[in-house]
Motif scaffolding. Structure first.
Motif, short mmCIF file in Angstrom:
data_model
loop_
_atom_site.label_atom_id
_atom_site.label_comp_id
_atom_site.label_asym_id
_atom_site.label_seq_id
_atom_site.Cartn_x
_atom_site.Cartn_y
_atom_site.Cartn_z
N GLY A 84 0.81 -1.21 0.00
CA GLY A 84 0.00 0.00 0.00
C GLY A 84 0.84 1.26 0.00
O GLY A 84 0.41 2.31 -0.48
N TYR A 85 2.04 1.16 0.54
CA TYR A 85 2.94 2.31 0.55
C TYR A 85 3.73 2.43 -0.74
O TYR A 85 4.44 3.40 -0.95
N ASP A 86 3.61 1.41 -1.57
CA ASP A 86 4.40 1.32 -2.79
C ASP A 86 5.89 1.26 -2.46
O ASP A 86 6.73 1.89 -3.10
N GLY A 87 6.17 0.47 -1.41
CA GLY A 87 7.56 0.34 -0.99
C GLY A 87 8.25 -0.87 -1.57
O GLY A 87 9.28 -1.30 -1.08
N GLY A 88 7.66 -1.44 -2.62
CA GLY A 88 8.26 -2.62 -3.22
C GLY A 88 8.01 -3.85 -2.37
O GLY A 88 6.93 -4.02 -1.82
N SER A 89 9.00 -4.69 -2.26
CA SER A 89 8.87 -5.89 -1.44
C SER A 89 10.20 -6.15 -0.75
O SER A 89 11.24 -5.63 -1.14
N GLY A 90 10.14 -6.94 0.28
CA GLY A 90 11.37 -7.30 0.98
C GLY A 90 11.66 -6.39 2.16
O GLY A 90 11.01 -5.36 2.39
N LEU A 91 12.67 -6.82 2.92
CA LEU A 91 13.02 -6.15 4.17
C LEU A 91 14.53 -6.15 4.32
O LEU A 91 15.21 -7.09 3.91
N ASP A 92 15.06 -5.08 4.91
CA ASP A 92 16.49 -4.97 5.15
C ASP A 92 16.85 -5.03 6.63
O ASP A 92 17.93 -5.50 6.98
N ILE A 93 15.95 -4.55 7.49
CA ILE A 93 16.26 -4.44 8.91
C ILE A 93 15.06 -4.92 9.73
O ILE A 93 13.95 -4.39 9.58
N LEU A 94 15.28 -5.91 10.58
CA LEU A 94 14.25 -6.39 11.48
C LEU A 94 14.70 -6.14 12.90
O LEU A 94 15.74 -6.65 13.33
N VAL A 95 13.93 -5.36 13.64
CA VAL A 95 14.22 -5.08 15.04
C VAL A 95 13.15 -5.74 15.90
O VAL A 95 11.99 -5.32 15.90
N ASN A 96 13.53 -6.80 16.61
CA ASN A 96 12.61 -7.48 17.52
C ASN A 96 12.65 -6.78 18.87
O ASN A 96 13.46 -7.11 19.74
#
Length: 255
Positions: A84-96
């Protein structure tokens, strides 16, 4: 600052406290930030507005942790929010970062409460990572928010401390497993931090006692922890993995 320009980050529990501080800092660094919340959508939207007001980009996603299917629900919300944000796909940083506390010595902890704190603090990050690895790009970053209570004996919150100890072991193990993909996995251990989830710090006497734990004689702020996370999320930390960075302000270093 734009060290994270072009990167996408997800901060669990990013709507308040330390998590919000982390989300805002990553946003200032140029990352597109997914601000996760469990129940308080309004707080998450407020965090998003703060990030956007500072020139950053962010969107909110909701999923309550500690329930069956929580990891899948969170990633479904993330995928939808990113699309919805048009941010493409995928992730670079995950903060748990998301977690709950539980006070009580071993003779005081109910089994149901023990199960609940482990479900949120240890099980949820495990399965969030498991189901997120297909989205996490090579060269990515995983940062787990642990606690300073893992390096001292702290009987008043034994089960909570155990959950963070489990998170530290997960950090070390995954650092080795994910190294071939260029993914770093590290933990950050805060001490006592002045956030809305610690209202007892408003008592001047309690605040003074808490401050005395640190060699700097002050209570930590969310920004103190967020700055460490931002370092680990950046390329500056490309040669750091499997580590637990103490961010307690030198609390309880001696006797």
């Amino acid at each position: 600052m734009s060290r994270l320009a072009g990167k996408t980050a997800l901060v669990t529990g990013g709507s308040r406290g330390i998590g919000r501080g982390i989300a805002e800092r990553l946003g200032r660094e140029g990352a597109l930030v997914a601000v996760h919340y469990g129940r308080d959508a309004a707080a998450a939207e407020e965090a998003v507005k703060t990030i956007e007001g500072a020139g950053g980009r962010a969107f909110a996603i909701g999923a309550e942790l500690g329930l069956p299917g929580d990891a899948e629900a969170l990633w479904t919300a993330f995928d939808a929010g990113l699309a919805g944000y048009d941010g493409g796909s995928g992730l670079d940083i995950l903060v748990n970062n998301a977690g709950i506390g539980l006070d009580g010595r071993i003779g005081e902890v109910a089994e149901a409460d023990f199960d609940r704190v482990f479900a949120v603090n240890a099980k949820a990050p495990f399965f969030l990572i498991k189901h997120g690895l297909g989205r996490l790009r090579d060269g990515g970053r995983i940062v787990n928010v642990s606690s300073g209570v893992t390096r001292v004996a702290f009987p008043p919150a034994v089960s909570y401390a155990m959950t963070k100890g489990a998170l530290n072991t997960l950090t070390l193990t995954l650092a080795q497993e994910l190294g071939p993909r260029g993914i770093t996995v590290n933990a950050v251990s805060p001490g006592i931090v002045a956030t809305e989830i610690n209202p007892w710090l408003e008592d001047p006497r309690a605040h003074a006692v808490a401050a005395a734990h640190s060699v700097f004689n002050r209570v930590g702020e969310a920004g103190d922890v967020a700055d460490v996370v931002a370092f680990l999320a950046s390329d500056d930390a490309r040669w750091v993995t499997g580590q637990n960075l103490d961010a307690t302000g030198g609390s309880n270093l001696g006797v």
